[in-house]
Scaffold this active site. Structure first.
Site, short mmCIF file in Angstrom:
data_model
loop_
_atom_site.label_atom_id
_atom_site.label_comp_id
_atom_site.label_asym_id
_atom_site.label_seq_id
_atom_site.Cartn_x
_atom_site.Cartn_y
_atom_site.Cartn_z
N SER A 72 0.85 -1.19 0.00
CA SER A 72 0.00 0.00 0.00
C SER A 72 0.89 1.24 0.00
CB SER A 72 -0.90 0.00 1.23
OG SER A 72 -0.13 0.35 2.36
N LYS A 73 0.22 2.39 -0.02
CA LYS A 73 0.98 3.65 -0.05
C LYS A 73 1.88 3.79 1.19
CE LYS A 73 -1.99 6.42 -2.87
NZ LYS A 73 -2.87 7.54 -2.99
N ARG A 74 1.49 3.13 2.26
CA ARG A 74 2.30 3.22 3.50
C ARG A 74 3.67 2.55 3.34
NH1 ARG A 74 -2.66 2.48 5.58
NH2 ARG A 74 -2.43 0.23 5.58
#
Ligand code: GLU
Length: 335
Positions: free
Chosen positions: A258-260
């Site tokens: 994910s973007k994290r």
């Protein structure tokens, strides 16, 4: 299409990222396979930016994705920056094509307007005798009679595709034969939303057809969209491409990227001083194309690429510190 005819057609592959953030190693792995498949068949390769949904688009992300692909030495014959015979290559500029396709589907009697909101559908699903959660769009909501001119005024309505009640089968190059009855699995699905945005399912089919794409290589998360897309290809009178869905890449904890997970982006690895060959070699090894995760250029993989070398469809788990494990190998690349 008859298998022999498929092999006679010049290959045209594509990579079609949504610019919602930086390119992760999972996206890079899919791009590598799509590129190798096209290039090993001496085919063309196109980059299409799927920026259809404005709120999800991250400004500047499309350019950064293109920079990362260039850094990995994955080249294109047509793209938003190169142009090409089927421009535009950004979906945000292709609305007129989607409108024409919708009109053709309307003429074929495939469409109906739907004024039931998603919230109303959810409420129906939670009612004691309503359809089960995750159930297909209820066929009872299909209008029995449509006014002849309904398509001229669709304000406030979504436009749905009337899914035929039959099985769709296709052979995925990695997952084998797949069969789905879309009317049981999903039901009548949306092609244009109430806010006038065209849906991914329509856009991807229209673009693949108008660009003459012969093979769709993409992430496994889209395997379940393929039967819907085949119905649309057929309703539009097109020829379906070959399909291959590349297994997912997961974090060490087994989660989807994910973007994290900024440290799992190509940009992070590049900024950490890792060579593109180290990334390519690692990804090729993760796919089973190489015996060891040694650095190698993408071009050096072309000659030996074949689909049967990718034997597993299991997700690939990254190590907890990818940059460090690639660092150990960065000095060993010799060409
Ligand atoms: N735009 C989609 C994504 O980034 C891929 C669509 C496709 O390859 O068909 O997940």
């Amino acid at each position: 299409m008859h298998p022999n005819l498929e092999s006679l057609q010049p290959v045209h592959g594509r990579f079609a990222p949504s610019p919602t953030g930086l390119l992760h190693v999972g996206g890079a792995r899919t791009a590598l396979v799509a590129w190798l498949s096209a290039r090993s068949a001496k085919g063309r390769f196109t980059l299409r930016i799927e920026d259809l949904d404005p709120p999800r688009v991250e400004p500047g992300a499309a350019q950064l994705i293109m920079d990362d692909l260039a850094w990995l030495d994955l080249d294109f014959d047509a793209s938003p920056s190169l142009g090409g015979p089927h421009a535009p290559y950004c979906q945000s500029e292709c609305s007129s094509y989607y409108g024409q396709a919708l009109e053709a589907l309307h003429k074929g009697g495939w469409l109906f307007p739907c004024r039931v909101s998603r919230r109303e559908l959810r409420t129906m699903a939670s009612a004691p005798h309503g359809p089960a959660r995750g159930a297909p769009y209820p066929a009872s909501l299909r209008p029995r009679h449509l006014a002849p001119q309904w398509f001229d005024d669709v304000s406030g309505a979504a436009i749905r595709f009337m899914v035929p009640d039959r099985e769709v089968s296709f052979t995925d190059r990695l997952h084998g034969i797949q069969t789905e009855n879309v009317s049981c699995a999903v039901g009548d699905f949306v092609l244009r939303r109430r806010d006038d945005l065209y849906a991914y399912q329509l856009a991807v089919v229209v673009d693949d057809l108008r660009m003459g794409i012969t093979e769709v290589v993409r992430g496994e998360d889209l395997l379940s969209s393929t039967a819907r897309q085949i119905l649309l290809v057929e309703a539009l009178g097109g020829t379906r491409p070959a399909y291959a869905h590349v297994p997912l890449v997961l974090t060490a904890a087994g989660k989807k990227l994910s973007k994290r997970d900024a440290d799992l982006t190509v940009a992070f690895l590049r900024d950490a001083g890792i060579a593109p060959e180290a990334v390519v070699g690692y990804l090729a090894w993760s796919l089973g194309i190489r015996e060891a995760p040694d650095p190698i250029s993408a071009r050096a993989l072309i000659a030996d690429f074949c689909w049967s070398r990718i034997r597993s469809t299991d997700p690939w788990h990254l190590p907890p510190d990818l940059a460090n494990s690639l660092c150990d190998r960065r000095s060993s690349y010799s060409g």
